[in-house]
Design an enzyme around this catalytic site. Structure first.
Site, PDB file in Angstrom:
ATOM      1  N   ASP A 291     -51.832  -1.953  57.129  1.00 24.52           N
ATOM      2  CA  ASP A 291     -51.607  -1.581  55.736  1.00 24.52           C
ATOM      3  C   ASP A 291     -52.886  -1.805  54.936  1.00 24.52           C
ATOM      4  OD1 ASP A 291     -49.338  -1.074  53.555  1.00 24.52           O
ATOM      5  OD2 ASP A 291     -50.686  -2.628  52.782  1.00 24.52           O
ATOM      6  N   ASN A 299     -56.071   3.529  43.834  1.00 23.93           N
ATOM      7  CA  ASN A 299     -55.650   4.810  43.257  1.00 23.93           C
ATOM      8  C   ASN A 299     -55.656   4.775  41.732  1.00 23.93           C
ATOM      9  OD1 ASN A 299     -55.271   6.590  45.374  1.00 23.93           O
ATOM     10  ND2 ASN A 299     -53.156   5.956  45.765  1.00 23.93           N
ATOM     11  N   HIS A 304     -56.952   9.310  42.735  1.00 23.39           N
ATOM     12  CA  HIS A 304     -56.335   9.619  44.030  1.00 23.39           C
ATOM     13  C   HIS A 304     -57.330  10.230  45.014  1.00 23.39           C
ATOM     14  CE1 HIS A 304     -52.110   8.659  43.161  1.00 23.39           C
ATOM     15  NE2 HIS A 304     -52.414   8.986  41.914  1.00 23.39           N
ATOM     16  N   GLU A 334     -50.214   4.385  52.774  1.00 20.88           N
ATOM     17  CA  GLU A 334     -51.413   3.667  53.219  1.00 20.88           C
ATOM     18  C   GLU A 334     -51.195   2.912  54.517  1.00 20.88           C
ATOM     19  OE1 GLU A 334     -49.461   0.957  50.057  1.00 20.88           O
ATOM     20  OE2 GLU A 334     -49.556   3.074  50.600  1.00 20.88           O
TER      21      GLU A 334
END
Length: 410
Positions: A291, A299, A304, A334
């Site tokens: 992760d 973000n 983004h 993610e």
């Protein structure tokens, strides 16, 4: 047909395989079929050196079989410890109301149909008559082949000459195995096709042209008697563009569009019990769940597009750290998954630490360094993939709660 009646198929001398089309799993093979399989799986019969089919995926046959089209596949089987070709006719049957099966029934060529020398060495195309007009004016490439003369091409129409790039004299000096990428391995296949009555679905090959390029082709081939010569008429259709589009669609179905990694759908396909057995990783494998730390912050603060750069950079880092045989997936958002075949827990932990350190060194213009947290688990006993995934997910959760940028085992 129900399960306890399958044994009656052992009374047949012809080989019979009963296959589930959706799982593409063998349900039953009678004794004649088992003799031809030896230690091979049914998948290996369909993909061996002499195997030819119209479709790679069995579900794609269902519509044609429901409409009672004649479908033939050629399997690679074992006879006297040697691989050879066997034609099979495919038939659709309902095992239950909701479970269709495809029956592959071997077609054994009668002894009286052995290839005999023909007079095709003296073949001369006649300019008059229906056959001549049909052959000469057809827009599809057509070849006349003599199987008894080592697959000699004895005639080719103008469309074939234009397609392959040869003049008529050169074309008729060639054998079919010289234009087929299977080479001489196509001869047992041709022998099988020469015994079939024709009218079946076409088979797919790759043919080589005069300039050395290759094209995917679909060939309609069947026996024909012309001027007293027993030959094979082969009608060729170029399906290269169709194959390219199919491959693009297949790639899109199995891969994440942004990173190019395998997707979650493909993960579940690969980890189905039958697939795991095929990959020889049914037991001894480990899983990493990765992760991206504070990805929402990236973000929100940098946009983004920068977040996408992070994910793509992470994907490339995972690929560079993965060993041969490891599988890398984008799980979603993610999160990423690594499936590690034949990997004990300590090795998986070491690889996870290598990934963590490598990611921390990644530099992206306009962004600070980013890190990952990784959960690690080794498959235990008979646990399901969902049970294993819950353990690795719990390990990742603890790694995140313990401060991020770390590796923890389940």
């Amino acid at each position: 047909m129900i399960t306890h009646n399958f044994n009656t198929l052992d009374l047949l001398t012809s080989p019979v395989w009963i296959v589930s089309p959706f799982e593409e799993q063998l349900i039953y093979a009678n004794s004649a079929a088992r003799l031809l399989m030896q230690d091979l799986t049914f998948s290996q019969l369909r993909t061996g050196p002499y195997s030819v089919s119209s479709q790679k995926e069995l579900p794609k046959y269902l519509s044609d079989l429901q409409n009672q089209h004649d479908i033939i596949e050629i399997l690679t089987v074992q006879r006297k410890e040697e691989e050879t070709a066997l034609s099979c006719r495919l038939v659709l049957r309902e095992l239950t109301e909701t479970e269709p099966v495809i029956i592959f029934e071997g077609i054994e060529a009668p002894a009286t149909l052995g290839l005999k020398a023909s007079r095709s060495a003296n073949y001369q195309r006649k300019k008059q008559g229906f056959y001549a007009r049909f052959f000469l004016t057809n827009s599809a490439p057509m070849l006349l082949i003599d199987p008894s003369r080592d697959g000699q091409i004895v005639d080719a129409n103008l469309a074939a000459l234009n397609f392959y790039g040869y003049n008529h004299e050169t074309m008729c000096q060639k054998h079919t195995w010289e234009i087929n990428m299977l080479g001489r391995r196509v001869m047992p296949i041709m022998h099988e096709i020469s015994h079939l009555p024709g009218g079946h679905k076409p088979l797919n090959f790759i043919h080589k042209l005069a300039d050395g390029s290759t094209r995917h082709v679909q060939t309609y081939a069947g026996p024909i008697e012309i001027y007293g010569d027993k030959l094979m008429l082969c009608i060729v259709h170029d399906i290269t563009e169709q194959k390219r589009l199919e491959e693009q669609l297949e790639h899109a179905a199995h891969h994440d569009a942004m990173t190019g990694l395998l997707n979650r759908r493909q993960f579940y396909h690969i980890t189905e019990p039958g697939q795991m057995q095929h990959l020889a990783i049914a037991q001894d494998y480990s899983l990493l769940l990765i992760d991206t730390d504070r990805f929402k912050h990236i973000n929100d603060l940098y946009g983004h597009s920068k977040g996408d750069e992070v994910l793509c950079a992470l994907a490339r880092t995972l690929e560079s750290c993965a060993r041969k045989g490891d599988l890398v997936f984008r799980w979603g958002g993610e999160e990423f998954v690594l499936l590690l075949p034949r990997t004990p827990l300590d090795t998986a932990l070491s690889l996870a630490e290598t990934i963590r350190v490598s990611v921390a060194k990644v530099s992206i213009s306009g962004l600070p360094r980013f890190t990952v947290s990784i959960g690690v688990a080794h498959h235990e006993g008979n646990e399901s993939i969902d049970e294993l995934f819950k353990r690795v997910d719990d390990a990742l959760y603890r790694a995140k709660n313990d401060g991020r940028n770390r590796v923890l085992a389940a």
